[in-house]
Design a protein around this motif. Structure first.
Motif, mmCIF file in Angstrom:
data_model
loop_
_atom_site.group_PDB
_atom_site.id
_atom_site.type_symbol
_atom_site.label_atom_id
_atom_site.label_comp_id
_atom_site.label_asym_id
_atom_site.label_seq_id
_atom_site.Cartn_x
_atom_site.Cartn_y
_atom_site.Cartn_z
ATOM 1 N N THR A 225 -18.658 -44.360 -4.139
ATOM 2 C CA THR A 225 -19.746 -45.093 -4.800
ATOM 3 C C THR A 225 -19.708 -45.007 -6.316
ATOM 4 N N ASP A 226 -19.051 -43.989 -6.869
ATOM 5 C CA ASP A 226 -19.051 -43.787 -8.324
ATOM 6 C C ASP A 226 -17.652 -43.898 -8.924
ATOM 7 N N ALA A 227 -16.786 -44.696 -8.314
ATOM 8 C CA ALA A 227 -15.389 -44.739 -8.742
ATOM 9 C C ALA A 227 -15.235 -45.126 -10.208
ATOM 10 N N GLU A 228 -15.970 -46.125 -10.659
ATOM 11 C CA GLU A 228 -15.820 -46.597 -12.036
ATOM 12 C C GLU A 228 -16.229 -45.512 -13.034
ATOM 13 N N GLU A 229 -17.413 -44.953 -12.850
ATOM 14 C CA GLU A 229 -17.905 -43.938 -13.780
ATOM 15 C C GLU A 229 -17.045 -42.682 -13.723
ATOM 16 N N LEU A 230 -16.683 -42.276 -12.499
ATOM 17 C CA LEU A 230 -15.818 -41.106 -12.330
ATOM 18 C C LEU A 230 -14.493 -41.296 -13.059
ATOM 19 N N ALA A 231 -13.870 -42.415 -12.844
ATOM 20 C CA ALA A 231 -12.565 -42.675 -13.451
ATOM 21 C C ALA A 231 -12.659 -42.638 -14.970
ATOM 22 N N GLU A 232 -13.689 -43.248 -15.511
ATOM 23 C CA GLU A 232 -13.843 -43.267 -16.967
ATOM 24 C C GLU A 232 -14.037 -41.861 -17.522
ATOM 25 N N GLN A 233 -14.903 -41.086 -16.890
ATOM 26 C CA GLN A 233 -15.179 -39.738 -17.391
ATOM 27 C C GLN A 233 -13.984 -38.806 -17.227
ATOM 28 N N LEU A 234 -13.321 -38.876 -16.072
ATOM 29 C CA LEU A 234 -12.182 -37.996 -15.839
ATOM 30 C C LEU A 234 -11.002 -38.356 -16.731
ATOM 31 N N ALA A 235 -10.730 -39.632 -16.906
ATOM 32 C CA ALA A 235 -9.630 -40.036 -17.782
ATOM 33 C C ALA A 235 -9.875 -39.565 -19.208
ATOM 34 N N ALA A 236 -11.123 -39.677 -19.671
ATOM 35 C CA ALA A 236 -11.448 -39.221 -21.021
ATOM 36 C C ALA A 236 -11.279 -37.711 -21.136
ATOM 37 N N ALA A 237 -11.697 -36.969 -20.106
ATOM 38 C CA ALA A 237 -11.584 -35.513 -20.158
ATOM 39 C C ALA A 237 -10.129 -35.045 -20.109
ATOM 40 N N VAL A 238 -9.310 -35.755 -19.341
ATOM 41 C CA VAL A 238 -7.892 -35.374 -19.220
ATOM 42 C C VAL A 238 -7.133 -35.636 -20.515
ATOM 43 N N THR A 239 -7.470 -36.705 -21.205
ATOM 44 C CA THR A 239 -6.656 -37.136 -22.355
ATOM 45 C C THR A 239 -7.286 -36.814 -23.707
ATOM 46 N N ALA A 240 -8.509 -36.310 -23.753
ATOM 47 C CA ALA A 240 -9.133 -35.958 -25.029
ATOM 48 C C ALA A 240 -8.287 -34.924 -25.758
ATOM 49 N N SER A 241 -8.096 -35.144 -27.069
ATOM 50 C CA SER A 241 -7.263 -34.250 -27.881
ATOM 51 C C SER A 241 -5.877 -34.072 -27.259
ATOM 52 N N ALA A 242 -5.353 -35.151 -26.686
ATOM 53 C CA ALA A 242 -4.038 -35.143 -26.041
ATOM 54 C C ALA A 242 -3.933 -34.078 -24.956
ATOM 55 N N GLY A 243 -5.042 -33.847 -24.260
ATOM 56 C CA GLY A 243 -5.017 -32.894 -23.150
ATOM 57 C C GLY A 243 -4.840 -31.454 -23.566
ATOM 58 N N GLN A 244 -5.041 -31.162 -24.838
ATOM 59 C CA GLN A 244 -4.794 -29.809 -25.348
ATOM 60 C C GLN A 244 -6.092 -29.019 -25.470
ATOM 61 N N LEU A 245 -6.928 -29.131 -24.444
ATOM 62 C CA LEU A 245 -8.171 -28.390 -24.366
ATOM 63 C C LEU A 245 -8.078 -27.406 -23.213
ATOM 64 N N CYS A 246 -8.572 -26.188 -23.426
ATOM 65 C CA CYS A 246 -8.470 -25.180 -22.369
ATOM 66 C C CYS A 246 -9.345 -25.512 -21.170
ATOM 67 N N THR A 247 -10.293 -26.452 -21.328
ATOM 68 C CA THR A 247 -11.160 -26.840 -20.214
ATOM 69 C C THR A 247 -10.789 -28.197 -19.620
ATOM 70 N N LYS A 248 -9.632 -28.714 -19.960
ATOM 71 C CA LYS A 248 -9.185 -29.996 -19.393
ATOM 72 C C LYS A 248 -9.092 -29.896 -17.864
ATOM 73 N N PRO A 249 -9.640 -30.871 -17.115
ATOM 74 C CA PRO A 249 -9.471 -30.856 -15.661
ATOM 75 C C PRO A 249 -8.025 -31.166 -15.289
ATOM 76 N N GLY A 250 -7.311 -30.167 -14.780
ATOM 77 C CA GLY A 250 -5.896 -30.344 -14.470
ATOM 78 C C GLY A 250 -5.630 -30.671 -13.018
ATOM 79 N N LEU A 251 -6.487 -30.186 -12.122
ATOM 80 C CA LEU A 251 -6.376 -30.472 -10.684
ATOM 81 C C LEU A 251 -7.635 -31.198 -10.249
ATOM 82 N N ILE A 252 -7.483 -32.393 -9.682
ATOM 83 C CA ILE A 252 -8.615 -33.212 -9.265
ATOM 84 C C ILE A 252 -8.486 -33.479 -7.770
ATOM 85 N N PHE A 253 -9.360 -32.876 -6.984
ATOM 86 C CA PHE A 253 -9.308 -32.987 -5.520
ATOM 87 C C PHE A 253 -10.114 -34.207 -5.087
#
Length: 465
Positions: A225-253
């Motif tokens: 039900t939340d595919a669009e919002e989820l995708a936008e938020q997760l993509a931003a979190a993965v790629t923010a600062s070129a993924g060089q954040l210690c809290t970047k989501p690396g495994l997404i189940f």
């Protein structure tokens, strides 16, 4: 390490330390333009990102100044003399000189005047910072600004020093005057410092924030039900600062039939422009880790590659049954691995098997909210921060923050490197028994000049604090 600075700083009044930290915060704000320009040249990070980091660093110093003034961090307690029992007065005192190893991905917030440094200074511990080799000019410039502000406002000379020698790390940890170590970086680097510290004639604690894959678990209904919002938020979190954040989501189940979510997040990540990484060394390690994924059979939904503008992000996919070995390890850079599961009941055991994490996130809506109790229990048993329906990036610096977790997220699961409680790492408890008032620290005297919250004979006394 200056013994004189240690003697003077531990006896400096709390109000003086608070004033110095506020002055240092004001100084880096005043010199922000120059500091940002220097850091941008050394890191390729944007001026906007670095400017925000300057503000975070200044606000962090002001938080610790407020903490010092408020005084509850001292954990002061008094038990008056009773029949057959002596009087006891207890509070926490600074542990001693601290060695801090600065990080490269946050030039200011985890740099020379980052969280480890400012919390140790707040506690009354002098600090020597081993600067990051990729940030020589940023480190020197920050040190000059902060040192001058501190020393002009009551801090003793030598309370904050830097060491720039690349090979000084082991010698610094083994210096007999050093009482504790703060570190942010790789698991191998943190573990090496931990082992050096443990092998000393007098072992000392190492508070190292290290490796985390920051698992995110998407429940079936949220995936649908939340595919669009989820995708936008997760993509931003993965790629923010070129993924060089210690809290970047690396495994997404994600659930196995989540075709819409897979397609949507793949599209979002494929649209992200190439970004340069912090250094050639980080780029080389990132590319090596992507090769590890390919050798392990990961299917690339978005295949990361090097370009003249930097690295494009990578999104891979595998199944829960294939998640093992190198796939369970952090990738520092703009990459994430989707892990498909057949039933949500399979995921809690996997989270526990992954080991310590800085964060674990659960995304759930509707009826799935009634099915995530075990997930949240597994998250709390393995992580320093549990997020429900959010993303792990964007760490808030506040009183309730925990930035740490069980090994290998950190070397001390009971500590945090961000937030007000970070000061706890640099203090130890002392009890004075049957000691005349004039020999006690002011905060423990019967009528102190500067009152702090105290537990007196088992009851909280906050009057005048």
């Amino acid at each position: 390490m200056s013994v004189d600075a240690w003697t003077l700083l531990r006896n400096t009044e709390r109000g003086v330390r608070a004033r110095g930290l506020r002055a240092a915060a004001a100084a880096i704000r005043e010199d922000a333009s120059e500091l940002v320009a220097i850091a941008a040249a050394e890191t390729s990070l944007s001026a906007a990102r670095l400017g925000g980091e300057i503000e975070r660093t200044a606000s962090q110093a002001e938080l610790f100044a407020d903490l010092i003034d408020e005084g509850s961090y001292l954990d002061a307690a008094i038990d008056h003399e009773a029949p057959g029992a002596p009087e006891l007065r207890r509070m926490r005192v600074p542990i001693g000189p601290v060695a801090v190893f600065a990080a490269g991905n946050f030039p200011f917030a985890f740099g020379v005047f980052g969280g480890d440094t400012v919390s140790a200074l707040a506690a009354g511990c002098p600090v020597v910072v081993k600067t990051h080799p990729d940030l020589p000019e940023t480190s020197r410039a920050t040190h000059l600004v902060v040192r001058d502000a501190l020393e002009s406002n009551g801090f003793p000379v030598g309370a904050l020093r830097i060491v720039t020698d690349r090979d000084a790390g082991r010698a610094l940890v083994e210096d007999p005057s050093v009482a504790a170590v703060g570190f942010t970086g790789s698991a191998s680097g943190g573990r090496a410092l931990f082992d050096f510290a443990a092998s000393r004639e007098t072992p000392i604690p190492v508070f190292a924030e290290m490796s985390s894959t920051n698992p995110t678990v998407v429940a079936p209904e949220a995936a649908e039900t939340d595919a669009e919002e989820l995708a936008e938020q997760l993509a931003a979190a993965v790629t923010a600062s070129a993924g060089q954040l210690c809290t970047k989501p690396g495994l997404i189940f994600i659930p196995e039939p989540a075709a819409t979510l897979i397609a949507t997040i793949s599209g979002r990540i494929a649209d992200v422009e190439p970004q340069p990484l912090l250094s050639p060394g980080i780029t080389e390690r990132y590319e090596h880790r992507l090769d590890d994924w390919r050798r392990a059979g990961v299917r690339a939904l978005v295949d990361g590659r090097a370009t003249s503008q930097g690295q494009t992000p990578m999104l891979g996919i595998t199944s829960l049954g294939e998640l093992a070995g190198t796939l369970e390890e952090e990738v520092f850079g703009p990459a994430a691995l989707l892990v498909t599961y057949g039933s949500l009941d399979e995921v809690p055991g996997t989270l526990r098997a992954l080991g310590g994490q800085l964060t674990t996130t659960v995304r759930a809506t509707g009826q799935d909210l009634d099915a995530i109790d075990e997930l949240l229990d597994a998250a709390a048993s393995t992580s320093g921060r549990v997020i429900v329906n959010g993303v792990p990036t964007g760490v808030r610096v506040a009183w309730a923050t925990t930035h740490g977790g069980p090994y290998p997220a950190s070397t001390n699961a009971s500590s945090t490197s961000v937030g007000a409680s970070a000061i706890d790492r640099w203090m130890r408890a002392v009890t004075w028994q049957s000691t005349p008032d004039r020999f006690l620290p002011d905060e423990l005297r019967e009528d102190p000049r500067s009152r702090v919250p105290r537990r007196v004979d088992g009851e909280w006394d906050r009057a005048g604090a």
